[in-house]
Design a protein around this motif. Structure first.
Motif, PDB file in Angstrom:
ATOM      1  N   ALA A  38      38.634  27.977  81.803  1.00 13.44           N
ATOM      2  CA  ALA A  38      38.740  27.678  83.220  1.00 13.44           C
ATOM      3  C   ALA A  38      38.277  28.834  84.082  1.00 13.44           C
ATOM      4  O   ALA A  38      38.476  29.988  83.769  1.00 13.44           O
ATOM      5  N   GLY A  39      37.641  28.471  85.221  1.00 13.78           N
ATOM      6  CA  GLY A  39      37.354  29.453  86.252  1.00 13.78           C
ATOM      7  C   GLY A  39      36.115  30.250  86.012  1.00 13.78           C
ATOM      8  O   GLY A  39      35.568  30.306  84.939  1.00 13.78           O
ATOM      9  N   GLU A  40      35.655  30.906  87.079  1.00 13.23           N
ATOM     10  CA  GLU A  40      34.476  31.751  86.991  1.00 13.23           C
ATOM     11  C   GLU A  40      34.835  33.222  87.080  1.00 13.23           C
ATOM     12  O   GLU A  40      34.001  34.060  87.304  1.00 13.23           O
ATOM     13  N   GLN A  41      36.151  33.554  86.997  1.00 17.50           N
ATOM     14  CA  GLN A  41      36.534  34.950  87.044  1.00 17.50           C
ATOM     15  C   GLN A  41      36.047  35.689  85.813  1.00 17.50           C
ATOM     16  O   GLN A  41      35.802  35.109  84.768  1.00 17.50           O
ATOM     17  N   SER A  42      35.946  36.991  85.982  1.00 19.46           N
ATOM     18  CA  SER A  42      35.724  37.831  84.818  1.00 19.46           C
ATOM     19  C   SER A  42      36.836  37.594  83.824  1.00 19.46           C
ATOM     20  O   SER A  42      37.995  37.443  84.207  1.00 19.46           O
ATOM     21  N   PRO A  43      36.523  37.540  82.532  1.00 16.31           N
ATOM     22  CA  PRO A  43      37.585  37.377  81.536  1.00 16.31           C
ATOM     23  C   PRO A  43      38.643  38.463  81.606  1.00 16.31           C
ATOM     24  O   PRO A  43      39.748  38.288  81.130  1.00 16.31           O
ATOM     25  N   ARG A  44      38.317  39.608  82.190  1.00 20.55           N
ATOM     26  CA  ARG A  44      39.326  40.649  82.390  1.00 20.55           C
ATOM     27  C   ARG A  44      40.167  40.359  83.628  1.00 20.55           C
ATOM     28  O   ARG A  44      41.153  41.026  83.886  1.00 20.55           O
ATOM     29  N   ALA A  45      39.718  39.381  84.444  1.00 16.45           N
ATOM     30  CA  ALA A  45      40.420  39.027  85.675  1.00 16.45           C
ATOM     31  C   ALA A  45      40.542  40.224  86.606  1.00 16.45           C
ATOM     32  O   ALA A  45      41.557  40.441  87.243  1.00 16.45           O
ATOM     33  N   THR A  46      39.477  41.028  86.691  1.00 18.34           N
ATOM     34  CA  THR A  46      39.530  42.205  87.545  1.00 18.34           C
ATOM     35  C   THR A  46      38.617  42.093  88.746  1.00 18.34           C
ATOM     36  O   THR A  46      38.594  42.971  89.584  1.00 18.34           O
ATOM     37  N   TRP A 569      29.243  33.845  79.579  1.00 14.13           N
ATOM     38  CA  TRP A 569      29.274  32.815  80.606  1.00 14.13           C
ATOM     39  C   TRP A 569      29.610  33.418  81.967  1.00 14.13           C
ATOM     40  O   TRP A 569      29.046  33.030  82.993  1.00 14.13           O
ATOM     41  N   TYR A 570      30.513  34.358  81.986  1.00 12.98           N
ATOM     42  CA  TYR A 570      30.820  35.071  83.235  1.00 12.98           C
ATOM     43  C   TYR A 570      29.581  35.784  83.765  1.00 12.98           C
ATOM     44  O   TYR A 570      29.268  35.705  84.966  1.00 12.98           O
ATOM     45  N   ALA A 582      22.110  37.035  80.258  1.00 14.84           N
ATOM     46  CA  ALA A 582      23.235  36.324  79.644  1.00 14.84           C
ATOM     47  C   ALA A 582      22.764  35.055  78.949  1.00 14.84           C
ATOM     48  O   ALA A 582      23.208  34.740  77.831  1.00 14.84           O
ATOM     49  N   ARG A 583      21.865  34.299  79.585  1.00 18.81           N
ATOM     50  CA  ARG A 583      21.342  33.079  78.943  1.00 18.81           C
ATOM     51  C   ARG A 583      20.560  33.423  77.677  1.00 18.81           C
ATOM     52  O   ARG A 583      20.670  32.729  76.651  1.00 18.81           O
ATOM     53  N   SER A 584      19.788  34.503  77.746  1.00 22.82           N
ATOM     54  CA  SER A 584      19.035  34.929  76.559  1.00 22.82           C
ATOM     55  C   SER A 584      19.974  35.301  75.426  1.00 22.82           C
ATOM     56  O   SER A 584      19.708  35.008  74.251  1.00 22.82           O
TER      57      SER A 584
END
Length: 746
Positions: A38-46, A569-570, A582-584
C-alpha cells in the motif's frame, strides 16, 4: 484493429492465484492481502507527505555535483545511465552463469574446513531441519543466554546486541526453540523491517517465532524506538508469538531499549570445543595430540570455526584436523606476511592481485605498476618532495624477470595459468594471474588490513579510485569483488572511502559501487549491511545516488526480493531519471531470475498486483511501463525475448506471466503487448516440447478476461500474425494452440 474491451470491467485484484492471496511477511510487513504494497511512501516511511520526492519530483541534492566527465563518459545523464546499465547487465549475466561466482564466493571458516551459515538469511519460513543441523553442537553462552531467555519469556521480544561472528544468529534460533519447542514454525523477516510496521501489522500469527537477523535499524529517535518496541511487545504477547532480533549497537538504541536488549559476546573457544567433544560420538584420541589441537582451537575467534573443527575431527580424524589448522591456508598466509625476507614489491604484488585477480599477465603488470607508482608518490608527499622534483640519474640498466619472481617469492599464494573460459579461441588464450584458491584472496586482504597502515592504504585508496574511473569492466568487477571481501574486516573503510563516494561519482564508479553491493549481498555476514547501504542511497540522497541504489537493488533481490521490489517501486515514482533506472532494475531483477521459477513468479505477481490496484492515471501509466519493459525486453544474453526464456526454463511461470500479459492487453499498451506476444511466440516456434506451456500461458490469459475480451484478443492476434515479420507457419500454429484453436501441433 478491431475494438477491444478496456480495463473497465476489472474490479481490482483477481485472487485466482493462491499465492496472490497470501500475506507476504518476508519483506517490510507492508503487504496487504492481495500481495500489493500500500501507498507510495518510501518503504522507510521517512519521506514527508508534502516532500517533492513524494510528488514525483527530485528534491534538492545534498551530494556534490558530478565532476567533469572523463574521456569515454561524455554525454547526457541518460546516455551515461544507459551505458552504466549496459555494463551492469553484462556482469549480471556473468554472475548468473557463475563466471565470477567461484572466485568471489570465498566464504567459510578461517581454516577452510567449514562454510558460513546462511540460515535465515533469506526472509521467509525457515527449514526446521536446517535449524536442527545448525544447533547440533550449540552451547548456550552464559550468562548472556539466560538473560536473553528471561527477557524473551517476559516481553516476547529480545535484541541480541554485539559484533558479527559472535554466534548471535545461532542464539536467536536456540532461544526460539527454548520458548516454543522444536516444532513451532519460525519465519525470518527482512533486516530493514520497521518496528512500527511490524507492530501495526496483523500478519503476526499466533504461536509463531520470528527472527530479524542483522537488523539495520529505524531512523526514529530513541524515545520513538522505545515506544514502538513496547507496542510490538504487547502485540506479540497477545498472539503468543516471539521475536528475536540480532543487531549492532549502531542499529539499535541500546540505552533507551536496555530492558529489551542483551549484550552478546562469543563463548570461550576452548569451552565450546570441549562441549562439542562431549556431543560427538565417543572416540579415543591421543591425549597429547588432542591437547595440541585444543591449543590451536583456542586461537579461533568465531564459534562457527570452532564447530567446524569439531565436525572435521569427528568425520576425518585428529591428524587431518591438526593439519588443517597448522599448515592450512590461514597458516600459510600468516607465515608469508611475517617472513622477514619479504620485500615491499612482494607485498604490493599480492595487494594488487587482491583487487585485480584473473587478469592477463601483461594487464596485471600495468595495474601493479600503477600501484607501485602511487606508493612512491605517497612517499614523496610524506617527505615533503613534489612530483616535479628532479629525477635522479638512472642506475645501471637491469631488466628484472618479474614473472618468474612471482612464482618464487609468492609460492603457495599466486599462480599464473591459462584461463580457457575467457575465449573460444584457444590459441589466443593468455596466461592470467590468480591466487591459488579463493580463500587465499580473502586471507590476504585480512592480513593487509591487520598489519599495514596509512603508508599502504592511502596510496591503495588513490589507486582504487583511479581504476574505478578508468579501468575496464573486467577490472572494475574484480575491484568490486575485492572490496566485498575486504568489507568483512574493514566495513567502514569500504563504505566511507569508496562506496559512498563512488555512488555519486562517474558512471564507471557507480557501476563498481553497485557491483560491490551485489557481491556483499551474497555473503551472509554482509548482506544486511549491503541492504542498509543501498537504502541509504535510495532515500533522499539525490538522484545520482538513487540511480546507483536502483542498480544495487538488483543484486539484493536474491536475499531480499520483496524488499528490493518495494524500494524499486518507490523509486519508480520519482523524477524521470530515477524512474527509468528503477524500471530497468525491475526488468533486470526478473531477467536474473530466468532460471528461478519462484523468484520470477513473485516478481510477475508483484507488478501485476500493482497494475490492478493502481487508481490514479499516473500510477497506472508507470505500472504499465514497468510491465511492458519486462515482457518486451531481451534475456540477459540477448539471444531471445526474456518472456520466451522464462517459458523455456519453467512451465509454472506461464500462469503469472499470462495474467500480467492479460492486464497489459486490457490497457492502453495493448498494441505493444500484442507485438511482444508475437515476438515471443516467434522465438518459440521451433520448440514443440513447449506446446503445453504455451497453452497454459493462453489459459491464464483467458481466465483473466471476459468472453468478449478473449474473442477480441483472438481477432487482434491473428490479424497481427499476418504481418510478414510473423508469417511463419510454425508461429501461427503455436499462436492458434495458445488460443485454444488447435488441440495439438501435430
Amino acid at each position: 484493429m478491431p475494438e477491444h474491451e478496456g480495463p473497465a470491467e476489472s474490479s481490482g485484484p483477481r485472487l485466482s492465484d493462491p499465492e496472490d492471496a497470501r500475506r507476504v511477511v518476508t519483506g517490510s510487513a507492508t503487504a496487504n492481502a492481495d500481495g500489493a504494497v500500500a501507498g507510495e511512501q518510501s518503504p522507510r516511511a521517512t519521506v514527508p507527505e508534502e516532500s517533492p520526492e513524494a510528488a514525483g519530483h527530485e528534491a534538492s541534492e545534498d551530494a556534490p555535483a558530478l565532476a567533469p566527465i572523463p574521456v569515454g563518459e561524455s554525454g547526457s545523464d541518460q546516455d551515461q545511465d544507459e551505458h552504466g546499465y549496459g555494463e551492469f547487465r553484462k556482469v549480471i549475466h556473468q554472475v548468473v552463469n557463475n563466471h565470477f561466482h567461484d572466485r568471489v564466493d570465498a566464504g567459510g571458516s578461517v581454516f577452510g574446513v567449514g562454510t558460513a551459515s546462511r540460515l535465515g538469511l533469506t526472509p521467509g519460513l525457515v527449514d526446521l531441519a536446517e535449524v536442527d543441523k545448525a544447533l547440533e553442537f550449540y552451547m548456550p553462552p552464559q550468562p548472556h543466554f539466560s538473560s536473553a531467555q528471561e527477557r524473551l519469556t517476559s516481553r516476547n521480544v529480545v535484541s541480541l546486541v554485539g559484533q558479527d561472528g559472535t554466534g548471535r544468529r545461532a542464539a536467536a534460533f536456540a532461544l526460539l526453540r527454548e520458548v516454543l519447542g522444536g516444532h513451532a514454525q519460525i519465519r525470518s523477516l527482512s533486516p530493514a523491517t520497521s518496528l512500527a510496521e511490524l507492530a501495526d501489522s496483523s500478519a503476526v500469527k499466533p504461536g509463531h517465532g520470528y527472527v530479524i537477523l542483522d537488523y539495520v535499524g529505524d531512523v526514529q529517535s530513541a524515545g520513538v524506538q522505545e515506544f514502538e518496541m513496547r507496542r510490538l511487545s504487547s502485540q506479540l504477547r497477545k498472539s503468543g508469538s516471539f521475536l528475536v532480533v540480532t543487531s549492532s549497537e549502531q542499529a539499535i538504541r541500546l540505552q533507551s531499549l536496555k530492558s529489551f536488549c542483551v549484550r552478546w559476546s562469543a563463548p570461550d573457544p576452548s569451552e565450546l570445543f570441549n562441549h562439542c567433544l562431549k556431543e560427538s560420538p565417543d572416540t579415543t584420541y591421543d591425549p597429547e595430540r588432542l591437547d595440541e589441537l585444543r591449543a590451536l582451537v583456542s586461537t579461533l575467534r568465531r564459534p562457527d570455526d570452532v564447530v567446524a573443527v569439531a565436525r572435521t575431527l569427528a568425520e576425518r580424524g585428529l591428524e587431518h584436523s591438526l593439519e588443517s589448522l597448522r599448515s592450512g591456508e590461514r597458516a600459510r598466509v600468516h607465515a608469508w606476511f611475517r617472513d622477514p625476507t619479504r620485500s615491499a614489491e612482494d607485498t604490493l604484488t599480492v595487494a594488487a592481485l587482491a583487487f585485480a585477480e584473473g587478469l592477463p599477465e601483461r594487464t596485471f603488470e600495468k595495474v601493479l605498476f600503477g600501484l607501485t607508482l602511487a606508493v612512491r608518490n605517497w612517499e614523496h608527499t610524506m617527505v615533503g618532495a613534489t612530483v616535479e622534483a628532479a629525477v635522479p640519474a638512472l642506475p645501471e640498466l637491469r631488466i628484472e624477470q618479474s614473472r618468474s619472481r612471482w612464482s618464487v617469492t609468492t609460492t603457495g599464494l599466486i599462480e599464473a595459468r591459462r584461463d580457457y573460459s575467457t575465449s573460444d579461441d584457444q590459441i589466443r588464450v593468455e596466461r592470467c594471474v590468480f591466487f591459488v584458491s579463493p580463500r587465499i584472496r580473502e586471507l590476504v586482504l585480512e592480513q593487509l588490513n591487520e598489519l599495514y597502515g596509512l603508508q599502504l592504504w592511502q596510496p591503495l585508496r588513490q589507486w582504487l579510485t583511479h581504476l574505478s574511473q578508468n579501468g575496464d569492466l573486467q577490472l572494475r568487477t574484480e575491484i568490486a569483488a575485492g572490496l566485498a571481501l575486504l568489507a568483512r574486516y574493514a566495513l567502514a573503510e569500504v563504505e566511507e572511502n569508496h562506496l559512498d563516494v563512488w555512488s555519486a561519482g562517474y558512471v564507471s564508479q557507480r557501476v563498481t559501487a553497485a557491483l560491490t553491493v551485489q557481491f556483499m549481498s551474497a555473503d551472509p555476514q554482509l548482506a544486511s549491511h549491503a541492504l542498509n547501504l543501498a537504502l541509504q542511497w535510495a532515500d533522499k540522497r539525490g538522484p545520482v545516488r538513487a540511480v546507483t541504489a536502483a542498480m544495487a537493488l538488483v543484486g539484493l533481490g536474491r536475499p531480499y526480493q520483496f524488499e528490493s521490489l518495494n524500494w524499486l517501486w518507490y523509486l519508480s515514482a520519482r523524477g524521470e531519471r530515477v524512474a527509468w533506472a528503477a524500471r530497468s532494475s525491475l526488468y533486470l531483477l526478473l531477467a536474473a531470475a530466468e532460471d528461478d521459477e519462484r523468484s520470477a513468479s513473485l516478481t510477475l505477481r508483484y507488478v501485476r498486483t500493482r497494475m490492478e490496484t493502481a487508481r490514479e492515471p499516473r500510477e497506472q501509466s508507470r505500472a504499465a511501463t514497468a510491465a511492458m519493459l519486462m515482457l518486451s525486453g531481451p534475456s540477459l544474453d540477448g539471444s531471445s525475448p526474456l518472456a520466451a526464456g522464462l517459458l523455456r526454463n519453467s512451465s509454472p511461470v506461464a500462469g503469472p506471466l499470462g495474467r500480467l500479459w492479460a492486464r497489459l492487453l486490457l490497457s492502453n499498451r495493448r498494441r505493444a503487448a500484442l507485438d511482444a506476444l508475437c515476438t515471443t511466440l516467434s522465438a518459440l516456434r521451433d520448440e514443440p516440447d513447449l506446446s503445453h506451456t504455451v497453452r497454459s500461458l493462453g489459459g491464464s490469459m483467458q481466465e483473466a478476461m471476459t468472453e468478449r475480451q478473449w474473442k477480441a484478443l483472438r481477432r487482434d492476434l491473428l490479424h497481427l500474425l499476418s504481418h510478414p515479420d510473423y508469417a511463419e507457419d510454425e508461429t501461427q500454429r503455436l499462436a492458434r494452440f495458445m488460443l485454444g484453436l488447435l488441440r495439438d501441433r501435430s
